[in-house]
Motif scaffolding. Structure first.
Motif, PDB file in Angstrom:
ATOM      1  N   ASP A 737      66.918 -37.827 -40.028  1.00 59.66           N
ATOM      2  CA  ASP A 737      67.973 -36.886 -40.401  1.00 59.66           C
ATOM      3  C   ASP A 737      69.349 -37.276 -39.882  1.00 59.66           C
ATOM      4  O   ASP A 737      70.352 -37.080 -40.556  1.00 59.66           O
ATOM      5  CB  ASP A 737      67.618 -35.486 -39.884  1.00 59.66           C
ATOM      6  N   ARG A 738      69.422 -37.787 -38.649  1.00 55.46           N
ATOM      7  CA  ARG A 738      70.725 -38.136 -38.071  1.00 55.46           C
ATOM      8  C   ARG A 738      70.555 -39.378 -37.199  1.00 55.46           C
ATOM      9  O   ARG A 738      69.474 -39.662 -36.715  1.00 55.46           O
ATOM     10  CB  ARG A 738      71.284 -37.018 -37.185  1.00 55.46           C
ATOM     11  N   ALA A 739      71.661 -40.056 -36.935  1.00 53.91           N
ATOM     12  CA  ALA A 739      71.620 -41.194 -36.019  1.00 53.91           C
ATOM     13  C   ALA A 739      71.875 -40.725 -34.578  1.00 53.91           C
ATOM     14  O   ALA A 739      71.047 -40.885 -33.695  1.00 53.91           O
ATOM     15  CB  ALA A 739      72.637 -42.246 -36.436  1.00 53.91           C
ATOM     16  N   LEU A 740      73.035 -40.106 -34.330  1.00 49.98           N
ATOM     17  CA  LEU A 740      73.385 -39.569 -33.016  1.00 49.98           C
ATOM     18  C   LEU A 740      73.588 -38.073 -33.173  1.00 49.98           C
ATOM     19  O   LEU A 740      74.387 -37.634 -33.993  1.00 49.98           O
ATOM     20  CB  LEU A 740      74.656 -40.228 -32.491  1.00 49.98           C
ATOM     21  N   ARG A 741      72.876 -37.301 -32.352  1.00 52.11           N
ATOM     22  CA  ARG A 741      72.885 -35.851 -32.534  1.00 52.11           C
ATOM     23  C   ARG A 741      73.063 -35.133 -31.199  1.00 52.11           C
ATOM     24  O   ARG A 741      72.428 -35.484 -30.200  1.00 52.11           O
ATOM     25  CB  ARG A 741      71.560 -35.403 -33.167  1.00 52.11           C
ATOM     26  N   VAL A 760      75.196 -50.512 -33.928  1.00 52.49           N
ATOM     27  CA  VAL A 760      74.016 -49.822 -34.459  1.00 52.49           C
ATOM     28  C   VAL A 760      74.074 -49.854 -35.978  1.00 52.49           C
ATOM     29  O   VAL A 760      75.102 -49.505 -36.575  1.00 52.49           O
ATOM     30  CB  VAL A 760      73.939 -48.374 -33.945  1.00 52.49           C
ATOM     31  N   LYS A 761      72.965 -50.274 -36.592  1.00 52.99           N
ATOM     32  CA  LYS A 761      72.848 -50.306 -38.044  1.00 52.99           C
ATOM     33  C   LYS A 761      72.060 -49.089 -38.509  1.00 52.99           C
ATOM     34  O   LYS A 761      70.902 -48.922 -38.146  1.00 52.99           O
ATOM     35  CB  LYS A 761      72.155 -51.587 -38.496  1.00 52.99           C
ATOM     36  N   VAL A 762      72.729 -48.248 -39.270  1.00 54.87           N
ATOM     37  CA  VAL A 762      72.097 -47.053 -39.798  1.00 54.87           C
ATOM     38  C   VAL A 762      71.874 -47.273 -41.290  1.00 54.87           C
ATOM     39  O   VAL A 762      72.830 -47.572 -42.021  1.00 54.87           O
ATOM     40  CB  VAL A 762      72.983 -45.810 -39.566  1.00 54.87           C
ATOM     41  N   GLY A 763      70.643 -47.133 -41.716  1.00 59.15           N
ATOM     42  CA  GLY A 763      70.363 -47.239 -43.139  1.00 59.15           C
ATOM     43  C   GLY A 763      70.634 -45.915 -43.808  1.00 59.15           C
ATOM     44  O   GLY A 763      71.772 -45.485 -43.959  1.00 59.15           O
ATOM     45  N   ASN A 790      83.952 -36.917 -24.589  1.00 54.46           N
ATOM     46  CA  ASN A 790      83.943 -38.350 -24.325  1.00 54.46           C
ATOM     47  C   ASN A 790      82.773 -39.042 -25.013  1.00 54.46           C
ATOM     48  O   ASN A 790      81.840 -39.530 -24.378  1.00 54.46           O
ATOM     49  CB  ASN A 790      83.932 -38.645 -22.820  1.00 54.46           C
ATOM     50  N   VAL A 791      82.835 -39.062 -26.337  1.00 52.28           N
ATOM     51  CA  VAL A 791      81.810 -39.717 -27.156  1.00 52.28           C
ATOM     52  C   VAL A 791      82.481 -40.861 -27.915  1.00 52.28           C
ATOM     53  O   VAL A 791      83.488 -40.654 -28.599  1.00 52.28           O
ATOM     54  CB  VAL A 791      81.177 -38.721 -28.156  1.00 52.28           C
ATOM     55  N   GLN A 792      81.924 -42.045 -27.789  1.00 52.09           N
ATOM     56  CA  GLN A 792      82.522 -43.227 -28.412  1.00 52.09           C
ATOM     57  C   GLN A 792      81.480 -43.947 -29.260  1.00 52.09           C
ATOM     58  O   GLN A 792      80.394 -44.285 -28.784  1.00 52.09           O
ATOM     59  CB  GLN A 792      83.057 -44.167 -27.334  1.00 52.09           C
ATOM     60  N   MET A 793      81.812 -44.192 -30.518  1.00 51.21           N
ATOM     61  CA  MET A 793      80.951 -44.961 -31.422  1.00 51.21           C
ATOM     62  C   MET A 793      81.744 -46.157 -31.932  1.00 51.21           C
ATOM     63  O   MET A 793      82.831 -45.995 -32.486  1.00 51.21           O
ATOM     64  CB  MET A 793      80.484 -44.084 -32.585  1.00 51.21           C
ATOM     65  N   ASP A 794      81.205 -47.357 -31.755  1.00 53.21           N
ATOM     66  CA  ASP A 794      81.924 -48.566 -32.127  1.00 53.21           C
ATOM     67  C   ASP A 794      80.999 -49.516 -32.881  1.00 53.21           C
ATOM     68  O   ASP A 794      79.840 -49.711 -32.483  1.00 53.21           O
ATOM     69  CB  ASP A 794      82.464 -49.248 -30.870  1.00 53.21           C
ATOM     70  N   ASN A 795      81.512 -50.086 -33.948  1.00 52.32           N
ATOM     71  CA  ASN A 795      80.753 -51.027 -34.776  1.00 52.32           C
ATOM     72  C   ASN A 795      79.451 -50.400 -35.273  1.00 52.32           C
ATOM     73  O   ASN A 795      78.356 -50.921 -35.067  1.00 52.32           O
ATOM     74  CB  ASN A 795      80.466 -52.326 -34.022  1.00 52.32           C
ATOM     75  N   ILE A 796      79.593 -49.287 -35.942  1.00 50.23           N
ATOM     76  CA  ILE A 796      78.459 -48.594 -36.555  1.00 50.23           C
ATOM     77  C   ILE A 796      78.551 -48.811 -38.069  1.00 50.23           C
ATOM     78  O   ILE A 796      79.627 -48.646 -38.658  1.00 50.23           O
ATOM     79  CB  ILE A 796      78.493 -47.081 -36.252  1.00 50.23           C
ATOM     80  N   THR A 797      77.459 -49.153 -38.684  1.00 44.53           N
ATOM     81  CA  THR A 797      77.418 -49.267 -40.142  1.00 44.53           C
ATOM     82  C   THR A 797      76.307 -48.391 -40.678  1.00 44.53           C
ATOM     83  O   THR A 797      75.270 -48.222 -40.030  1.00 44.53           O
ATOM     84  CB  THR A 797      77.176 -50.720 -40.597  1.00 44.53           C
ATOM     85  N   THR A 824      81.941 -48.934 -40.640  1.00 49.32           N
ATOM     86  CA  THR A 824      81.943 -48.751 -42.087  1.00 49.32           C
ATOM     87  C   THR A 824      80.764 -47.886 -42.482  1.00 49.32           C
ATOM     88  O   THR A 824      79.618 -48.156 -42.092  1.00 49.32           O
ATOM     89  CB  THR A 824      81.848 -50.110 -42.810  1.00 49.32           C
ATOM     90  N   PHE A 825      81.059 -46.853 -43.260  1.00 54.35           N
ATOM     91  CA  PHE A 825      80.032 -45.915 -43.703  1.00 54.35           C
ATOM     92  C   PHE A 825      80.015 -45.910 -45.227  1.00 54.35           C
ATOM     93  O   PHE A 825      80.998 -45.507 -45.865  1.00 54.35           O
ATOM     94  CB  PHE A 825      80.322 -44.524 -43.139  1.00 54.35           C
ATOM     95  N   ASN A 826      78.911 -46.339 -45.787  1.00 60.75           N
ATOM     96  CA  ASN A 826      78.779 -46.447 -47.240  1.00 60.75           C
ATOM     97  C   ASN A 826      77.919 -45.321 -47.788  1.00 60.75           C
ATOM     98  O   ASN A 826      77.155 -44.683 -47.057  1.00 60.75           O
ATOM     99  CB  ASN A 826      78.156 -47.798 -47.599  1.00 60.75           C
TER     100      ASN A 826
END
Length: 873
Positions: A737-741, A760-763, A790-797, A824-826
């Motif tokens: 359902d989610r990647a980071l929750r 992190v690669k999210v399909g 203080n939540v940081q997300m970097d290089n997530i696809t 990048t979020f597709n």
């Protein structure tokens, strides 16, 4: 919030000391001989009870003293008593302390005896009492108006030319160390509570200016005051500084800095500068500590000069500020712990007097000191002779309040496992990782077959496994080996220095008969109770492991364990017991009396180390758990490596560290019926009763398949979660359902902070890549503000998701400093959801919709004009 008696609360605080070894030696938490017959927390209780009896209601507006007025000294006592309730659970302290601020607030929100036009910075501290009350649910509009009035004063307060607050209107162009304690912590707390970043900026600015104008590099200390025009008799004509170092003034400044830092997020641009100032203050305090007594002098750098004396209010302030600085990770434990412990021992030895009526007194208190005007007919000129001439009394509120605070922090200090980390970002990753070391075991094997175990469904190997574990433990440790084959067992209880090794080709088949699982102390959905043992359980053990390439099969189906929480037309079997357990926790029923088990349908976990340390779970495949699969609780130094979890029952979370620290989860595969990884720290009042957070958790190189979330914080998170690092993971499933929750509410409460995810690669996910839901279950209907920051997300696809962000807060909750970069979020199909959130920063982020459509407001291009008809000739 519900409360418990002091012994139970003290036991909860001491629990933190059971789960790890301090980085350096510290006194034992229960070593009363070290502190003149009582623990530090007990001394704070004694002092609080003594002061409440001595003073009665004479400091409350409308009490027996008609001259009671709003005052910084009584507010200092009030805040110390409120914090003492948090430490002990004894609500009488907070009830009394709150009146130091609340009794002055009138029905219309005005503040009795207060006049803004005085611009007296000493009138601000009662606002700290009101802020603490607001946090705890006292949200009457009149209190907010009073708080805003005090905040408004600091917006209008007269300043020096570079922006420093005057100490008072009648002390023009002067900054005093005292004033920093009055204003900066209030501004910082207000800023966080009401999401006004300007308050934090102002708090930092004032601290920096006082450092600039008050520091004396020759002795490493701070002068009492600074006059900008240098026009006072006491002001040095070159520096503007007063001529001496008064101990209590330095104490005010030390407390101002450490109390303000408590509210600063790690990413604030001035946080390192403010922390540097705290270290400067601390170095000066330690440098001038009396080596014989461990105490501090009235005039700090004059030692035993004739007339000088060891003074209790400054000594108490110094111990409090240094201990809190260590406890919060602002100061080095190794560097400052000896001075702090020696100082506190000196205070209780030399300054505490036991009275005949069971009360205690704090002696050797300087009654007052200041600059300008006169005292007892002599000028307050900042001279040595002036400072030693002021009255020396017992039980000055500025001292007893600091003493109460000091005991609270010293108790935390001596029960704390290691110096904490306030993670700012990936720069703190390596030092977090360095804390985690997997245990090793002697090269000795204890095959279960040597103790009578036989393979097959008709033979129960439980007794043989128990005997092998006991033998390994008694021999000093080793591997209890389960060889290839199928083995039937009930509960397995690990002992220290034992590695349960499940060999390749071996399967441990666990019984689904509840009678094979004895009643033990455990935690069920964040609440302590007596219930079924986990399938593999350990209690207060160290150096334990479950390893190998074999399989652990819980055997759960909808015909047994999973049926207890089966959702459908019939009521869930577990619901009645679940509701009863929550109610027992909220009414403070002792854990030993919360007895469940047979007939109550509360399922056990699969693997649960409880109050253990040095744990390794490696290589095994785990199937069909009754509910949560790997659930370390109140434990420390945990490695979960190369584990495969395939378990699709209800509440089948993969790995749930709860109130645990220093955890590494790496190279694992999670295919679950609930969250893949869910980090927790206790539910509601029971999480606050034993306030042990989860912290310093690293998740890397893992694969998340089915589940409600890849990495989740909550919802049982009342004691807080911090310092979580996630990297190099793959999360992909139509049923993920989610990647980071983040999931929390105003009944749970708790601070979830310092969470960093990268590479992190999210399909495909079903809801959003990032979900922050503070309206989960009970939502806003509670008194305990949830905080995510203080939540940081970097290089997530990601390849497909309805949206990137699903963020829901509510008024009073805090969602702050969320940063997404280089991502990048597709395949995004829906509009982003962002409600009641603070700052969200997107840097180099691309969001590509699943289908590009014409905007609803687009206008078609005009039709070209027809060419003119040819003219006949």
């Amino acid at each position: 919030m519900k409360f418990v008696n002091s012994l139970r609360s003290l036991a909860g605080i001491l629990l933190a000391g059971l789960i790890a070894t301090p980085a350096i030696a510290a006194p034992a938490p229960g070593d009363k001989a070290r502190y003149e017959g009582a623990t530090p927390l007990e001394w704070s209780i004694k002092m609080a009870d003594s002061e409440m009896e001595r003073r009665g209601d004479r400091h409350f507006f409308g009490g027996s003293n008609s001259k009671a007025r709003i005052d910084y000294t009584t507010a200092f006592l009030g805040t110390s008593l409120i914090k003492l309730t948090e430490a002990t659970g004894q609500k009488r302290f907070a009830e009394y302390g709150a009146k130091m601020g609340e009794s002055f607030v009138q029905a219309d929100g005005s503040i009795a005896t207060y006049k803004m036009e005085d611009y007296n910075i000493d009138n601000i501290p009662p606002g700290k009492v009101l802020l603490l009350g607001w946090e705890q649910g006292k949200r009457d509009a009149k209190y907010k108006k009073a708080i805003d009035t005090l905040y408004d004063q600091m917006q209008k307060h007269p300043r020096t030319t570079d922006g420093g607050y005057w100490h008072k209107l009648r002390y023009p162009n002067q900054m005093w160390l005292d004033g920093l304690f009055m204003a900066s912590p209030f501004l910082a707390h207000y800023s966080v509570l009401f999401q006004d970043p300007a308050g934090l900026d102002e708090a930092a600015k004032q601290i920096l200016l006082m450092d600039k104008h008050g520091y004396d590099a020759k002795n490493g200390l701070y002068r009492h005051a600074w006059s900008e025009p240098r026009d006072r008799d006491w002001a040095d004509k070159k520096t503007g500084q007063s001529p001496n170092v008064w101990g209590r003034a330095v104490g005010w400044y030390a407390m101002a800095v450490v109390d303000s830092l408590e509210f600063f997020p790690p990413t604030h641009p001035e946080v390192e500068h403010v922390n540097e100032i705290l270290r400067k203050i601390a170095d000066g305090i330690v440098r001038w500590q009396d080596p014989k007594s461990g105490l501090w002098w009235q005039v700090m750098d004059q030692g035993d000069r004739k007339g000088n004396y060891l003074e209790s209010t400054a000594s108490s302030m110094f111990v409090y500020a240094l201990a809190k600085g260590i406890n919060r990770g602002f100061l080095s434990r190794e560097k400052y712990l000896p001075a702090v412990i020696k100082g506190y021992e000196g205070i209780v030895r030399d300054f505490i007097r036991k009275e005949h009526d069971e009360k205690i007194s704090l002696t050797q208190c300087c009654e007052v000191a200041g600059l300008d005007f006169t005292s007892k007919g002599r000028p307050r000129d900042g001279s040595f002779d002036y400072y030693i001439s002021e009255n020396i009394i017992d039980n000055d509120l500025k001292g007893v309040s600091a003493f109460i605070f000091a005991g609270i922090e010293i108790q935390k200090l001596i029960t704390q496992k290691q110096a904490p980390i306030a993670a700012r970002g990936w720069q703190d990753y390596e030092r977090t990782l360095a804390r985690i070391k997997a245990p090793t075991f002697p090269n000795r094997d204890f095959p279960i077959t040597d103790f009578g175990a036989k393979p097959g469904a008709d033979s129960d190997s439980s007794a043989a496994i128990t005997a092998a574990i006991a033998a390994a433990n008694q021999a000093g440790g080793g591997r209890v080996v389960v060889p290839a084959g199928s083995w039937k067992t009930g509960a397995i209880h690990l002992k220290s220095n034992v590695n349960l090794h499940v060999s390749k080709g071996a399967t441990l088949n666990f019984s689904t008969n509840p009678k094979d699982y004895p009643i033990v102390q455990t935690r069920w959905e964040g609440v302590e109770l007596m219930n079924y043992s986990a399938l593999i359980y350990a209690f207060e053990q160290e150096n334990i492991a479950v390893t190998g390439e074999g399989t652990l099969d819980g055997g759960s189906t909808t015909a047994d364990w999973w049926s207890w929480n089966k959702k459908g037309d019939k009521p869930q079997k577990q619901k009645a017991a679940r509701d009863r357990l929550v109610a027992m926790a909220e009414t403070d029923t002792p854990v030993k009396d919360r007895v469940f088990g047979d007939g109550h349908f509360l399922r056990p976990n699969f693997i649960q180390p409880y109050r253990c340390k040095n744990i390794l779970i490696e290589g095994v495949t785990i199937l069909r758990s009754p509910m949560w699969v790997i659930h370390p609780t109140f434990s420390q130094n945990i490695t979960v490596r190369g584990v495969t979890v395939n378990s699709h029952g209800g509440n089948n979370d993969g790995c749930d560290p709860e109130s645990s620290s220093d955890v590494l989860i790496e190279d694992c595969v999670f295919d679950t019926g609930d969250d893949c990884i869910a980090i927790k720290s206790g539910r509601n009042g029971d999480g606050r009763r034993v306030p042990v957070p989860s912290e310093n958790i690293i998740v890397r190189n893992c694969t998340m398949k089915d589940g409600h979330g890849g990495v989740v914080l909550g919802s049982e998170c009342s004691a807080g979660i911090r310092n979580v690092f996630v990297e190099n993971c793959t999360m992909d499933s139509p049923d993920l359902d989610r990647a980071l929750r983040f999931k929390n509410n105003a009944v749970r409460g708790g601070i979830l902070e310092n969470v960093f995810m990268r590479n992190v690669k999210v399909g495909q996910v079903a809801e959003a890549v990032l979900t922050i839901d503070l309206l989960y279950e009970e939502g806003a209907k509670g008194a305990f503000k949830p905080i995510v920051r203080n939540v940081q997300m970097d290089n997530i696809t990601s390849s497909a998701s309805p949206r990137v962000m699903y963020i829901r807060g509510f008024e009073g909750a805090i969602i702050e400093n969320i940063r997404i970069s280089n991502s990048t979020f597709n395949g995004v199909t829906h509009t982003e959801v962002v409600q009641h959130a603070g700052s969200i920063t997107l840097n180099n982020v691309t969001i590509n919709p699943a289908k590009v459509v014409r905007g609803i407001n687009s206008v078609a291009p005009p039709t070209p004009a027809a060419p003119p008809a040819p003219v006949a000739k």
